[in-house]
Scaffold this active site. Sequence first.
Site, PDB file in Angstrom:
ATOM      1  N   HIS A   1       3.539  -0.651   4.065  1.00 62.82           N
ATOM      2  CA  HIS A   1       3.619  -1.772   4.982  1.00 62.82           C
ATOM      3  C   HIS A   1       3.430  -1.262   6.390  1.00 62.82           C
ATOM      4  CE1 HIS A   1       5.080  -5.404   6.945  1.00 62.82           C
ATOM      5  NE2 HIS A   1       4.841  -6.004   5.802  1.00 62.82           N
TER       6      HIS A   1
ATOM      7  N   ASP B   1       5.179  -7.902  -2.360  1.00 67.07           N
ATOM      8  CA  ASP B   1       4.234  -8.284  -3.408  1.00 67.07           C
ATOM      9  C   ASP B   1       4.407  -7.508  -4.703  1.00 67.07           C
ATOM     10  OD1 ASP B   1       2.859 -10.180  -1.880  1.00 67.07           O
ATOM     11  OD2 ASP B   1       1.822  -8.585  -0.818  1.00 67.07           O
TER      12      ASP B   1
HETATM   13  N1  ACO Z   1      -1.382   3.623  -1.791  1.00 68.71           N
HETATM   14  C1  ACO Z   1      -1.797   4.889  -1.456  1.00 68.71           C
HETATM   15  N2  ACO Z   1      -1.837   5.341  -0.187  1.00 68.71           N
HETATM   16  C2  ACO Z   1      -1.454   4.492   0.802  1.00 68.71           C
HETATM   17  C3  ACO Z   1      -1.012   3.186   0.523  1.00 68.71           C
HETATM   18  C4  ACO Z   1      -0.996   2.762  -0.827  1.00 68.71           C
HETATM   19  N3  ACO Z   1      -0.586   1.542  -1.139  1.00 68.71           N
HETATM   20  N4  ACO Z   1      -0.705   2.564   1.680  1.00 68.71           N
HETATM   21  C5  ACO Z   1      -0.930   3.462   2.655  1.00 68.71           C
HETATM   22  N5  ACO Z   1      -1.386   4.640   2.123  1.00 68.71           N
HETATM   23  C6  ACO Z   1      -1.676   5.879   2.859  1.00 68.71           C
HETATM   24  C7  ACO Z   1      -2.988   5.780   3.620  1.00 68.71           C
HETATM   25  O1  ACO Z   1      -4.082   6.220   2.843  1.00 68.71           O
HETATM   26  C8  ACO Z   1      -2.688   6.685   4.800  1.00 68.71           C
HETATM   27  O2  ACO Z   1      -2.794   8.017   4.360  1.00 68.71           O
HETATM   28  P1  ACO Z   1      -3.280   9.184   5.399  1.00 68.71           P
HETATM   29  O3  ACO Z   1      -2.272   9.192   6.495  1.00 68.71           O
HETATM   30  O4  ACO Z   1      -3.308  10.415   4.563  1.00 68.71           O
HETATM   31  O5  ACO Z   1      -4.649   8.744   5.855  1.00 68.71           O
HETATM   32  C9  ACO Z   1      -1.229   6.419   5.101  1.00 68.71           C
HETATM   33  O6  ACO Z   1      -0.650   6.015   3.844  1.00 68.71           O
HETATM   34  C10 ACO Z   1      -1.007   5.312   6.154  1.00 68.71           C
HETATM   35  O7  ACO Z   1      -1.688   4.145   5.688  1.00 68.71           O
HETATM   36  P2  ACO Z   1      -2.415   3.090   6.611  1.00 68.71           P
HETATM   37  O8  ACO Z   1      -3.504   2.417   5.842  1.00 68.71           O
HETATM   38  O9  ACO Z   1      -2.791   3.719   7.905  1.00 68.71           O
HETATM   39  O10 ACO Z   1      -1.236   2.092   6.853  1.00 68.71           O
HETATM   40  P3  ACO Z   1      -1.394   0.669   7.478  1.00 68.71           P
HETATM   41  O11 ACO Z   1      -0.150   0.386   8.194  1.00 68.71           O
HETATM   42  O12 ACO Z   1      -2.662   0.517   8.229  1.00 68.71           O
HETATM   43  O13 ACO Z   1      -1.564  -0.271   6.182  1.00 68.71           O
HETATM   44  C11 ACO Z   1      -1.056  -1.546   4.288  1.00 68.71           C
HETATM   45  C12 ACO Z   1      -0.541  -0.965   5.607  1.00 68.71           C
HETATM   46  C13 ACO Z   1      -2.393  -2.283   4.527  1.00 68.71           C
HETATM   47  C14 ACO Z   1      -0.051  -2.545   3.765  1.00 68.71           C
HETATM   48  C15 ACO Z   1      -1.273  -0.382   3.277  1.00 68.71           C
HETATM   49  O14 ACO Z   1      -0.041   0.269   3.045  1.00 68.71           O
HETATM   50  C16 ACO Z   1      -1.870  -0.843   1.958  1.00 68.71           C
HETATM   51  O15 ACO Z   1      -3.112  -0.937   1.848  1.00 68.71           O
HETATM   52  N6  ACO Z   1      -1.031  -1.182   0.918  1.00 68.71           N
HETATM   53  C17 ACO Z   1      -1.514  -1.697  -0.319  1.00 68.71           C
HETATM   54  C18 ACO Z   1      -1.853  -3.176  -0.171  1.00 68.71           C
HETATM   55  C19 ACO Z   1      -0.597  -4.034  -0.048  1.00 68.71           C
HETATM   56  O16 ACO Z   1       0.329  -3.904  -0.827  1.00 68.71           O
HETATM   57  N7  ACO Z   1      -0.641  -4.973   0.918  1.00 68.71           N
HETATM   58  C20 ACO Z   1       0.461  -5.910   1.124  1.00 68.71           C
HETATM   59  C21 ACO Z   1       1.115  -5.683   2.444  1.00 68.71           C
HETATM   60  S1  ACO Z   1       2.536  -6.678   2.641  1.00 68.71           S
HETATM   61  C22 ACO Z   1       1.954  -8.209   2.913  1.00 68.71           C
HETATM   62  O17 ACO Z   1       0.922  -8.469   3.442  1.00 68.71           O
HETATM   63  C23 ACO Z   1       2.802  -9.234   2.450  1.00 68.71           C
END
Ligand code: ACO
Length: 428
Positions: free
Chosen positions: A306, A363
């Site tokens: 998140h 979720d």
């Molecule tokens: N699985 C694997 N790796 C992940 C995940 C995941 N679910 N989420 C983040 N990471 C990793 C990224 O690859 C990144 O790694 P790095 O630092 O080595 O490059 C690091 O964790 C930081 O991730 P970001 O994408 O920069 O985090 P951001 O804050 O931009 O994204 C998000 C947040 C979009 C929710 C992300 O965690 C994600 O894609 N999760 C899966 C989708 C999801 O569940 N979305 C629902 C969000 S809640 C909502 O809207 C109700």
Amino acid sequence: MEKTAELILDGKTYKLPIVEGTEQERAIDISSLRNQTGYITLDDGYGNTGSCKSQITFIDGEKGILRYRGIPIEELAEKSTFIEVAHLIIMGKLPNNTELRQFSDLLTQNELLDEAMKHHFEGFPAHAHPMAILSAMINAASCFHPELLTDQFRDSFVVQAARLLAKVRTIAAFAYRKSRGLPAIYPNPDLKYTANFLHMMFSLPNRDYELKPEVVKALDLIFLLHADHEQNCSTATVRMVASSRANLFASAAAGVCALWGPLHGGANQAVLEMLQEIHKAGDDGSRFIAAAKDKNSGKRLMGFGHRVYKNYDPRAKIIKKACDEVLTKLHINDPLLDIAKHLEEAALRDPYFVERKLYPNVDFYSGIIMRAIGIPVEMFTVMFAIGRMPGWIANYKEVMEDPTRIYRPRQIYTGATLNHYSSVKDRK
Ligand code: ACO
């Protein structure tokens, strides 16, 4: 004395005001920065940008705190209902008996769609995604309420808010019925909000759907937990559109589009599809976790991570407990729940997820509840949209009540420098 931050740029010192919220969140007000210095700030993805001041929802992502109008989400989940919470979020207070009755009456009075709207549903192909239908039909509904487009809108805001809240549920149910080739079921004025929705989804013209209290309660809880979440992608979109003084329905329709994406509201559908894929492949989750850690795999552990929570999402805790309870009451033994629990345990032990502070979000378990109560997977994000409507409406209201300027971020241009037109024959 007013607190300020000092910024030294090109040898000159500038003072910038510090703004402090009621929960001691602090910001440096840079609104005069460009005028004073010629510089703008750059914050790709807005992770560090406060785009507004708001009184609706407080989140402390480090501590895993979520409060609507100051009230902890845990208390609301245990004691309240979606409609009470909608009133709290939109009107700023929990309703007393009279207010609750008036608000419920307004919802009932506005639950029907104009008959002409039924023709619009006919135009969509059977396989249309219900989020596309929802967004289009919310926008279309604005055509039936011309007062939305006038200044009188402010005087009738409560009616408009109730109208949107009531109709979105009817549109959502009609969209589902259309996708299954089933006749539309009209709302029943004797039923409360969530029960009425389930009735429109699942009743038949010749047989009413049996409303089980545990099912109604579980869906109501899902709506309640999604009711607002400060400046997430869809709410920020609603505020952006509202800032141009677009009408409430158009702004909410834009919110639906932003919500649809799999990194936002679409994640609940993506989680269930992921769990089904793992189950089908006979994986206990280990192979999927390995793939999610591999940046080249194109996979992510959906329902994890998140932007704001760097701790357990408090809504996920509530939903996980509710998931266990509902499945037990309905005597459902879903292998996907076992896979989800296994994935969670494994991820919470894995250094990749621990180091990045990736925890289950709202979720992760909501889809398993929705599946148990018969909501089809393509409708999951629609459930999120119904739940988030109070938050979008309240944020819209804040924009309208505050004479802010149109939202208009700047950019740092990185394209070609001055170039000249060449005629077609001279081009390579
Ligand atoms: N699985 C694997 N790796 C992940 C995940 C995941 N679910 N989420 C983040 N990471 C990793 C990224 O690859 C990144 O790694 P790095 O630092 O080595 O490059 C690091 O964790 C930081 O991730 P970001 O994408 O920069 O985090 P951001 O804050 O931009 O994204 C998000 C947040 C979009 C929710 C992300 O965690 C994600 O894609 N999760 C899966 C989708 C999801 O569940 N979305 C629902 C969000 S809640 C909502 O809207 C109700």
